[in-house]
Design a protein around this motif. Sequence first.
Motif, PDB file in Angstrom:
ATOM      1  N   GLN A  62      20.302 -16.384  54.746  1.00  0.00           N
ATOM      2  CA  GLN A  62      19.224 -17.281  55.164  1.00  0.00           C
ATOM      3  C   GLN A  62      17.921 -16.521  55.381  1.00  0.00           C
ATOM      4  O   GLN A  62      16.842 -17.067  55.133  1.00  0.00           O
ATOM      5  CB  GLN A  62      19.620 -18.033  56.438  1.00  0.00           C
ATOM      6  N   TRP A  63      17.987 -15.290  55.859  1.00  0.00           N
ATOM      7  CA  TRP A  63      16.775 -14.480  55.995  1.00  0.00           C
ATOM      8  C   TRP A  63      16.160 -14.246  54.617  1.00  0.00           C
ATOM      9  O   TRP A  63      14.952 -14.390  54.436  1.00  0.00           O
ATOM     10  CB  TRP A  63      17.101 -13.117  56.618  1.00  0.00           C
ATOM     11  N   TRP A  64      17.013 -13.827  53.669  1.00  0.00           N
ATOM     12  CA  TRP A  64      16.546 -13.549  52.316  1.00  0.00           C
ATOM     13  C   TRP A  64      15.922 -14.799  51.708  1.00  0.00           C
ATOM     14  O   TRP A  64      14.865 -14.732  51.090  1.00  0.00           O
ATOM     15  CB  TRP A  64      17.734 -13.058  51.487  1.00  0.00           C
ATOM     16  N   GLU A  65      16.569 -15.951  51.908  1.00  0.00           N
ATOM     17  CA  GLU A  65      16.048 -17.202  51.358  1.00  0.00           C
ATOM     18  C   GLU A  65      14.720 -17.573  52.015  1.00  0.00           C
ATOM     19  O   GLU A  65      13.811 -18.091  51.354  1.00  0.00           O
ATOM     20  CB  GLU A  65      17.072 -18.321  51.536  1.00  0.00           C
ATOM     21  N   TYR A  66      14.605 -17.316  53.320  1.00  0.00           N
ATOM     22  CA  TYR A  66      13.344 -17.612  54.011  1.00  0.00           C
ATOM     23  C   TYR A  66      12.207 -16.774  53.424  1.00  0.00           C
ATOM     24  O   TYR A  66      11.115 -17.290  53.145  1.00  0.00           O
ATOM     25  CB  TYR A  66      13.493 -17.350  55.507  1.00  0.00           C
ATOM     26  N   LEU A  67      12.461 -15.477  53.227  1.00  0.00           N
ATOM     27  CA  LEU A  67      11.428 -14.614  52.644  1.00  0.00           C
ATOM     28  C   LEU A  67      11.135 -15.017  51.204  1.00  0.00           C
ATOM     29  O   LEU A  67       9.975 -15.048  50.779  1.00  0.00           O
ATOM     30  CB  LEU A  67      11.868 -13.151  52.705  1.00  0.00           C
ATOM     31  N   ASN A 176      25.873 -15.166  64.914  1.00  0.00           N
ATOM     32  CA  ASN A 176      25.340 -16.270  65.709  1.00  0.00           C
ATOM     33  C   ASN A 176      26.433 -17.261  66.094  1.00  0.00           C
ATOM     34  O   ASN A 176      27.557 -17.220  65.585  1.00  0.00           O
ATOM     35  CB  ASN A 176      24.204 -16.994  64.970  1.00  0.00           C
ATOM     36  N   THR A 177      26.096 -18.145  67.003  1.00  0.00           N
ATOM     37  CA  THR A 177      27.027 -19.177  67.438  1.00  0.00           C
ATOM     38  C   THR A 177      27.132 -20.254  66.371  1.00  0.00           C
ATOM     39  O   THR A 177      26.386 -20.273  65.401  1.00  0.00           O
ATOM     40  CB  THR A 177      26.556 -19.812  68.753  1.00  0.00           C
ATOM     41  N   GLY A 178      28.079 -21.181  66.557  1.00  0.00           N
ATOM     42  CA  GLY A 178      28.162 -22.348  65.690  1.00  0.00           C
ATOM     43  C   GLY A 178      29.324 -22.359  64.725  1.00  0.00           C
ATOM     44  O   GLY A 178      29.464 -23.307  63.957  1.00  0.00           O
ATOM     45  N   TYR A 179      30.166 -21.317  64.747  1.00  0.00           N
ATOM     46  CA  TYR A 179      31.313 -21.303  63.828  1.00  0.00           C
ATOM     47  C   TYR A 179      32.460 -22.073  64.476  1.00  0.00           C
ATOM     48  O   TYR A 179      33.229 -21.529  65.246  1.00  0.00           O
ATOM     49  CB  TYR A 179      31.722 -19.870  63.517  1.00  0.00           C
ATOM     50  N   SER A 216      20.094 -20.738  72.513  1.00  0.00           N
ATOM     51  CA  SER A 216      19.073 -20.963  73.547  1.00  0.00           C
ATOM     52  C   SER A 216      18.203 -22.184  73.292  1.00  0.00           C
ATOM     53  O   SER A 216      17.257 -22.422  74.040  1.00  0.00           O
ATOM     54  CB  SER A 216      18.161 -19.722  73.652  1.00  0.00           C
ATOM     55  N   LEU A 217      18.498 -22.931  72.244  1.00  0.00           N
ATOM     56  CA  LEU A 217      17.725 -24.134  71.948  1.00  0.00           C
ATOM     57  C   LEU A 217      18.634 -25.359  71.989  1.00  0.00           C
ATOM     58  O   LEU A 217      19.815 -25.282  71.648  1.00  0.00           O
ATOM     59  CB  LEU A 217      17.073 -24.040  70.559  1.00  0.00           C
ATOM     60  N   ASP A 218      18.072 -26.475  72.370  1.00  0.00           N
ATOM     61  CA  ASP A 218      18.814 -27.728  72.410  1.00  0.00           C
ATOM     62  C   ASP A 218      18.787 -28.370  71.025  1.00  0.00           C
ATOM     63  O   ASP A 218      18.085 -29.348  70.766  1.00  0.00           O
ATOM     64  CB  ASP A 218      18.211 -28.673  73.454  1.00  0.00           C
ATOM     65  N   VAL A 219      19.548 -27.758  70.112  1.00  0.00           N
ATOM     66  CA  VAL A 219      19.651 -28.249  68.743  1.00  0.00           C
ATOM     67  C   VAL A 219      21.130 -28.327  68.380  1.00  0.00           C
ATOM     68  O   VAL A 219      21.970 -27.695  69.023  1.00  0.00           O
ATOM     69  CB  VAL A 219      18.903 -27.328  67.746  1.00  0.00           C
ATOM     70  N   PRO A 220      21.488 -29.096  67.364  1.00  0.00           N
ATOM     71  CA  PRO A 220      22.895 -29.173  66.953  1.00  0.00           C
ATOM     72  C   PRO A 220      23.465 -27.795  66.649  1.00  0.00           C
ATOM     73  O   PRO A 220      22.809 -26.953  66.033  1.00  0.00           O
ATOM     74  CB  PRO A 220      22.848 -30.062  65.699  1.00  0.00           C
ATOM     75  N   ASP A 221      24.685 -27.563  67.079  1.00  0.00           N
ATOM     76  CA  ASP A 221      25.336 -26.275  66.910  1.00  0.00           C
ATOM     77  C   ASP A 221      25.869 -26.152  65.488  1.00  0.00           C
ATOM     78  O   ASP A 221      26.777 -26.879  65.085  1.00  0.00           O
ATOM     79  CB  ASP A 221      26.486 -26.165  67.919  1.00  0.00           C
ATOM     80  N   LYS A 222      25.285 -25.239  64.692  1.00  0.00           N
ATOM     81  CA  LYS A 222      25.675 -25.076  63.301  1.00  0.00           C
ATOM     82  C   LYS A 222      25.793 -23.600  62.971  1.00  0.00           C
ATOM     83  O   LYS A 222      25.017 -22.784  63.473  1.00  0.00           O
ATOM     84  CB  LYS A 222      24.645 -25.726  62.362  1.00  0.00           C
ATOM     85  N   ILE A 223      26.742 -23.277  62.110  1.00  0.00           N
ATOM     86  CA  ILE A 223      26.891 -21.883  61.702  1.00  0.00           C
ATOM     87  C   ILE A 223      25.671 -21.408  60.932  1.00  0.00           C
ATOM     88  O   ILE A 223      25.299 -20.240  60.975  1.00  0.00           O
ATOM     89  CB  ILE A 223      28.182 -21.701  60.862  1.00  0.00           C
ATOM     90  N   HIS A 224      25.022 -22.328  60.212  1.00  0.00           N
ATOM     91  CA  HIS A 224      23.774 -22.004  59.523  1.00  0.00           C
ATOM     92  C   HIS A 224      22.638 -22.707  60.264  1.00  0.00           C
ATOM     93  O   HIS A 224      22.403 -23.893  60.065  1.00  0.00           O
ATOM     94  CB  HIS A 224      23.826 -22.451  58.059  1.00  0.00           C
ATOM     95  N   PRO A 225      21.929 -21.977  61.119  1.00  0.00           N
ATOM     96  CA  PRO A 225      20.915 -22.605  61.973  1.00  0.00           C
ATOM     97  C   PRO A 225      19.735 -23.130  61.179  1.00  0.00           C
ATOM     98  O   PRO A 225      19.498 -22.755  60.028  1.00  0.00           O
ATOM     99  CB  PRO A 225      20.501 -21.477  62.918  1.00  0.00           C
ATOM    100  N   LYS A 226      18.960 -24.003  61.831  1.00  0.00           N
ATOM    101  CA  LYS A 226      17.796 -24.599  61.199  1.00  0.00           C
ATOM    102  C   LYS A 226      16.713 -23.552  60.978  1.00  0.00           C
ATOM    103  O   LYS A 226      16.733 -22.460  61.568  1.00  0.00           O
ATOM    104  CB  LYS A 226      17.273 -25.753  62.054  1.00  0.00           C
TER     105      LYS A 226
END
Length: 244
Positions: A62-67, A176-179, A216-226
């Motif tokens: 996801q970092w690579w895709e963001y860049l 990260n969390t979400g798995y 630390s954010l009130d967002v849905p818990d996902k293995i691939h964060p937003k």
Amino acid sequence: MSLPPRPPCRPGHLSPKPSGFYHQDRWHSTFCSSRSFPTVDSIRNCLAGRIVYMMGDSTLRQWWEYLRDTVPLSTCHLSSRSPDGRGDNSGDSAALEGPQLAPAFSPHPSGLPALCGQRTTRPGWGPYTVVVLGMGAHFTTFPPSIFARRLAGIRAAVKALLDREPSTLVVIKLANTGYKSVYGSDWLTLQVNRLLRAAFVGLRVAFVDAWEMTSSLDVPDKIHPKELIVRNEVELFLSFICPT
């Protein structure tokens, strides 16, 4: 918002708990003065002339895709090769090349010994080379002893690289969390992170605490964060490359 003075983000810092917090959708590190990179030019200027090797799982991809999606680059190459150049059907590796930067991603962290052992004599290693490692979810299905043995080999490769080229930046992305599945859980991922931290004690590496940044954010818990979280993870990563 006013924060107490903090040193620039440099490898070797031990991140406290908590390691940071969000304010107005931006992550603020509690142990170093993390920076914001709000424009394409600010990212390009930070990465100008650098080679970035990214090896890890899909959350690091996801970092690579963001860049890739944020910074205009001239060409994109896809191949199925590990960092040591051998063919491998377990996943695709990808390289981006542009006039100023060349980030590359590979899903083969185990290729790091070959990368460090065979390529450190090439021009460009040193202050203009960055190695990013991301290991987590795919190891929760194995006993900790297996992951610890894998980490021992990776630590040895990182140490050899830093002994040979101490100005090379090595960044460890914590899991990260979400798995949430039959194969894994946040509890098992937490044990992976503890092993990751312990494996690199005494080495001058940087950590990006994706565990806290995804919890630390009130967002849905996902293995691939937003993207908001991915952007903040990348900006903390860039803060180690360009601390001032």
